[in-house]
Design a protein around this motif. Sequence first.
Motif, mmCIF file in Angstrom:
data_model
loop_
_atom_site.group_PDB
_atom_site.id
_atom_site.type_symbol
_atom_site.label_atom_id
_atom_site.label_comp_id
_atom_site.label_asym_id
_atom_site.label_seq_id
_atom_site.Cartn_x
_atom_site.Cartn_y
_atom_site.Cartn_z
ATOM 1 N N ARG A 91 0.821 -1.199 0.000
ATOM 2 C CA ARG A 91 0.000 0.000 0.000
ATOM 3 C C ARG A 91 0.854 1.247 0.000
ATOM 4 O O ARG A 91 0.510 2.239 -0.647
ATOM 5 C CB ARG A 91 -0.933 -0.013 1.213
ATOM 6 C CG ARG A 91 -2.384 -0.235 0.814
ATOM 7 C CD ARG A 91 -3.335 0.039 1.937
ATOM 8 N NE ARG A 91 -3.612 1.466 2.071
ATOM 9 C CZ ARG A 91 -3.932 2.067 3.212
ATOM 10 N NH1 ARG A 91 -3.956 1.377 4.326
ATOM 11 N NH2 ARG A 91 -4.186 3.351 3.244
ATOM 12 N N THR A 92 1.950 1.174 0.725
ATOM 13 C CA THR A 92 2.835 2.333 0.743
ATOM 14 C C THR A 92 3.350 2.629 -0.659
ATOM 15 O O THR A 92 3.354 3.765 -1.125
ATOM 16 C CB THR A 92 4.051 2.068 1.655
ATOM 17 O OG1 THR A 92 3.623 1.419 2.829
ATOM 18 C CG2 THR A 92 4.776 3.345 1.959
ATOM 19 N N PHE A 93 3.777 1.574 -1.315
ATOM 20 C CA PHE A 93 4.280 1.729 -2.681
ATOM 21 C C PHE A 93 3.221 2.338 -3.562
ATOM 22 O O PHE A 93 3.447 3.295 -4.313
ATOM 23 C CB PHE A 93 4.716 0.355 -3.195
ATOM 24 C CG PHE A 93 5.103 0.333 -4.645
ATOM 25 C CD1 PHE A 93 4.432 -0.487 -5.550
ATOM 26 C CD2 PHE A 93 6.145 1.115 -5.117
ATOM 27 C CE1 PHE A 93 4.808 -0.517 -6.886
ATOM 28 C CE2 PHE A 93 6.507 1.096 -6.461
ATOM 29 C CZ PHE A 93 5.830 0.274 -7.328
ATOM 30 N N ARG A 94 2.018 1.800 -3.451
ATOM 31 C CA ARG A 94 0.983 2.192 -4.384
ATOM 32 C C ARG A 94 0.489 3.614 -4.125
ATOM 33 O O ARG A 94 0.297 4.390 -5.051
ATOM 34 C CB ARG A 94 -0.181 1.208 -4.277
ATOM 35 C CG ARG A 94 -1.027 1.118 -5.509
ATOM 36 C CD ARG A 94 -2.189 0.192 -5.279
ATOM 37 N NE ARG A 94 -2.871 0.517 -4.040
ATOM 38 C CZ ARG A 94 -4.026 -0.028 -3.676
ATOM 39 N NH1 ARG A 94 -4.588 -0.931 -4.443
ATOM 40 N NH2 ARG A 94 -4.587 0.286 -2.537
ATOM 41 N N LEU A 104 4.457 5.460 -5.725
ATOM 42 C CA LEU A 104 4.169 5.652 -7.148
ATOM 43 C C LEU A 104 3.782 7.091 -7.496
ATOM 44 O O LEU A 104 4.304 7.645 -8.459
ATOM 45 C CB LEU A 104 3.068 4.686 -7.606
ATOM 46 C CG LEU A 104 3.559 3.312 -8.084
ATOM 47 C CD1 LEU A 104 2.411 2.498 -8.628
ATOM 48 C CD2 LEU A 104 4.626 3.473 -9.162
ATOM 49 N N PRO A 105 2.883 7.701 -6.737
ATOM 50 C CA PRO A 105 2.548 9.084 -7.103
ATOM 51 C C PRO A 105 3.781 9.996 -7.093
ATOM 52 O O PRO A 105 3.926 10.846 -7.964
ATOM 53 C CB PRO A 105 1.541 9.493 -6.020
ATOM 54 C CG PRO A 105 0.953 8.226 -5.537
ATOM 55 C CD PRO A 105 2.027 7.190 -5.654
ATOM 56 N N LEU A 106 4.671 9.780 -6.104
ATOM 57 C CA LEU A 106 5.874 10.609 -6.066
ATOM 58 C C LEU A 106 6.779 10.326 -7.255
ATOM 59 O O LEU A 106 7.450 11.210 -7.775
ATOM 60 C CB LEU A 106 6.653 10.349 -4.766
ATOM 61 C CG LEU A 106 6.075 10.994 -3.519
ATOM 62 C CD1 LEU A 106 6.844 10.542 -2.290
ATOM 63 C CD2 LEU A 106 6.134 12.510 -3.634
ATOM 64 N N LEU A 107 6.770 9.093 -7.675
ATOM 65 C CA LEU A 107 7.650 8.710 -8.785
ATOM 66 C C LEU A 107 7.101 9.131 -10.136
ATOM 67 O O LEU A 107 7.821 9.137 -11.121
ATOM 68 C CB LEU A 107 7.820 7.182 -8.812
ATOM 69 C CG LEU A 107 8.849 6.563 -7.889
ATOM 70 C CD1 LEU A 107 8.845 5.051 -8.072
ATOM 71 C CD2 LEU A 107 10.225 7.108 -8.197
ATOM 72 N N PHE A 108 5.821 9.463 -10.160
ATOM 73 C CA PHE A 108 5.129 9.577 -11.441
ATOM 74 C C PHE A 108 5.821 10.462 -12.482
ATOM 75 O O PHE A 108 5.990 10.038 -13.623
ATOM 76 C CB PHE A 108 3.696 10.040 -11.217
ATOM 77 C CG PHE A 108 2.864 9.951 -12.452
ATOM 78 C CD1 PHE A 108 2.481 11.088 -13.142
ATOM 79 C CD2 PHE A 108 2.500 8.728 -12.964
ATOM 80 C CE1 PHE A 108 1.725 11.001 -14.294
ATOM 81 C CE2 PHE A 108 1.753 8.621 -14.112
ATOM 82 C CZ PHE A 108 1.354 9.762 -14.778
ATOM 83 N N PRO A 109 6.255 11.683 -12.132
ATOM 84 C CA PRO A 109 6.880 12.520 -13.169
ATOM 85 C C PRO A 109 8.091 11.838 -13.800
ATOM 86 O O PRO A 109 8.261 11.869 -15.017
ATOM 87 C CB PRO A 109 7.285 13.784 -12.406
ATOM 88 C CG PRO A 109 6.429 13.812 -11.196
ATOM 89 C CD PRO A 109 6.169 12.396 -10.831
#
Lengths: 290, 424, 315
Positions: free
Chosen positions: A193-196, A200-205
Amino acid sequence: MRSRTRTNALLRTSRPRKGGIIPTFLLLGAVVYFILPIVWVLFASTKTTGELFTTDSFSFGTGFVENIVALFAYENGSFGLWLANSFIYALVGALVSTLLSAGAGYALALYDFPGKKAIMIGLLGGVLLPTITLAIPQYMLFAQLGITNTYWAVLIPVSITPFGIYLAYVYARASVPGELLEAARVDGSTEFRTFRSIGLPLLFPGLVTIFLLQFIGIWNNFLLPYIMQSKSELVPITVAMYLMLNRGGSEPILYSMAITGALVAIIPVIAFVLVLQRFWRLDLISGSLK
Amino acid sequence: MRKNTRLGVAAIAALALTLSACSASGGDDGDTGEAGGVVNLDFWAWGSNIDKRVDVWNAANPDIQVEISAPASGVDMPVQVLSAVRAGSGPDMAQSEFTQLPTYVSAGVLADLESDRDEIVDKFAPEVIDTVTFDDTIFGIPQDLGPALLIYRDDTFEANGYEPPATWDEFRALAEQVRTLDGDKYLLNVSSLDADLLMGLSLQNGAKWWDYSDGDWEVNIDDDATQEVLDYWQGMVEDDLVSTYQTNSPEHIEATASGRILANISGAWAPGPLLNSYPDTVGLWAASQIPQWDASDPKVFARGGSANVVLENSEHKAEAIKFLYWLNASDEGAEGLVEVNKFTAATHGQNLDRAAPALMPDDDTYWPSATEAASHLVNVQWGPNTQVAFTAITDELGDAIEGTVAWDKVLPTVQKVVSDDLAK
Amino acid sequence: MKTPTLRTSTISAKRSHNRFAYVLLLPALILFFVAFVVPIVYSIVLSVFSRRSDGGGAFAPKQDVFVWFENYAGVLADPTFWAGLQRLGIYSLFMVPILVILSIALALLLDLPKVKLRAFSRMAIFLPYGVPSVIAALMWGFLYVPAISPIYQIGEAFGLDFPPLLRGDLIYTAIINVVLWGGIGFNTIIVYTALQSLPKELIDAARIDGCNEFTIARYVKLPHIVPATILTGLFSVIGALQVYSEPQMLSTLTTAINSTFFPLMRVYRDAFAHDDLNSAATASIILAVATVLLSLLVVGIRTLITRRSSHAIQD
């Protein structure tokens, strides 16, 4: 306070109005160089084979419609299929490789586990290894496995990109603070859940950049599909273009059609590049070498 | 974000399932071999308009259905076929240029056609049968032939009172005259891609590059006959009597389109490609026999042309042979090939009355010239590593033309490369 | 009844966390194994075998034979292999510096404050990156033909007689030009982006101090983009050693490029024209090793430079 106002005032008055002429001129020279072949293709695709070699470069010919019709009729309407193949390889390949890179980069950046060093060294070797020297052994292996002449033959190799993993790793290190993860753990969140919901949102750009790089890279790839696919229905546009001119021996060479094909082939990617260029986070790449 | 991820994953999964379905059916080369049912044959061929002939066969033979596909590998097709065969997914039949046949034979992947030897031999001239015979075994059925002809700009020749040259001496003299014309004209163009021309011209001069005797191969590329041919062309290049654009490059096409290059030595299939590249020159070309060393003993070689082969892996060799025989050797097949503008290897097709090619609509002598050329074809003995020789000559010839390698090094280098490769 | 210490609970928690890391890594590792490791191992195996015919007829089929390092000896003794490497050296020696220098120059130009049409120029410079090299080579192939090329015609109009590029030594120019055309944009953007991370105050302060743009570029901007430059340098070197599509496409247009012009073309010829996968595998391995060594060298140099420049900044 006072000095800043003074500096600002100075800045405002010290901005020159002229003096940018020479650099602009130089830049425009560069622009002409980069755009010239594309403009040339635009004009050339309007010409019939006869006109292609006998008329001026920047004049319009009379054969545009004829060329387009011939192009899409070539080999029983294969051109559309070839464009579709390019899209399939590029889209699916970029999506899968981005997802894989995201996971792998996140794991390498934020976890410390046995074998991590070995994996990183292995991946580094993968980055340094020229992808094209891999294409032939991949072909030989896949031929043994019997998967040449399938979509997998191209999709599998392009779905793994050590460079993409490396970029994801760099970006994860830079944009996902370890404390955030710790806090989430303390709150009782599972790793997944942490990853998701956080990672992921932080990694998105960064992931968008990886996706775009992969998309263009796969779209432009020539050698891998050329080697892997011998069925005409499976080749992407790059291979198809080459084959139009290299059927061998006694077959006619279809320059007019190839040029028109070139025009049609570069339009999607150019549009792609233009529309999406503001989403590039290429500072990611230059920041990766810290 | 979550929704997008799930949608994305679902989309990929769906795509993956579709693709595996595609590849499952796409990878189904060869046939399904149902007893008493339809036999499906896979045919890899690139020749234009062959699919029309396949359609005719399929309509008339519902129990043997042929699927033709154009392999996307151009001149490198043999190895792709070989890899497919070795991986168990090769076709039943394939088209092969004559110069590619040795590669297939050495790899041991072809089925021999000895069971139908008598019927096949009946339909072709002996020299033509030679091109598909290895170790006294027939391995393919010839389809089309490219006996060499000199194709020239009739309008320019007439305007200047030129006659097509009958000997190589006359050819050279004519080339010199052409250089004196306005507009930087050349009689001919040669480039590294004309390695097969060199092969053919050496054959014409009596060279025999490969010879098999006492269980061993002998390579004789660096012999007098070939050297004489090479010397001749070296002279032509160094004296600026021929242009040296890469064959069919934009430079070459531009020069021909503007009328600067007056002739070329091509196989009988030339009118089709010429028409395609130079549509404005309809009616301006004519053809004659190629120049000879000895006008009283004409010899002709072939440029291009292909045969069809059956792969040993095929589960339906008998049906495959039946189809290929109909396509290329039978009278009906030969006539069909003529209809799609091929110059057939089958003798029957060569003797048919046919309309002049679209490039030379008023020239009724074209096809008879081709037939005449075919009647003077010399025997060819291929070696097992013809492709190696081919690429070696292409490279050395190109370097010699560019001036980076001395002409007298060309043949020794090629000889060494080919014999070393054979000695392995 | 020992209550678990904090330490052991942390360790077991870490282990369960790490399980997730493995899960995340697994798909990538599997594909890496399939697409990288196995092919490399397979080609090493291929490189120590060869297909020989064992007599028995003129066209006897060939068998696989274990040959130790004969293939390696064969490739390393082949003059065409070294000729290809030499050409690659010449090509890279020109291509890499020009690529890096031009990318920097264009990035600096784009970064000048008074420049007009910045966004348009940036987009135009980047455009060729999206064009496949095969198509780029085709387009330039036409532009290299003096009789129909606008470049030559414009040159004539100005009284300049551009030499034909498709023969002789100028063929390097022809190839390098196609590669530069497609590659400068990407590298320019990387350098340009790096320039954007320079604090504006630094540059403005320099301007107020009276520095002109040249000085600013030389003393402020250039040092800042050294890491990005090394990066583009590394990309260019790796790309240069792998050059294949452009010369392959151009070889159909000129006599000057033969089938072994660059090492990868020779590999391709062996594999697909000669059906000699063993020799192709051998040459591939030699090239791969050389490339990795060279890349490590470049990275090593980069570490040296950044270490030195960071020392310089500290001083």
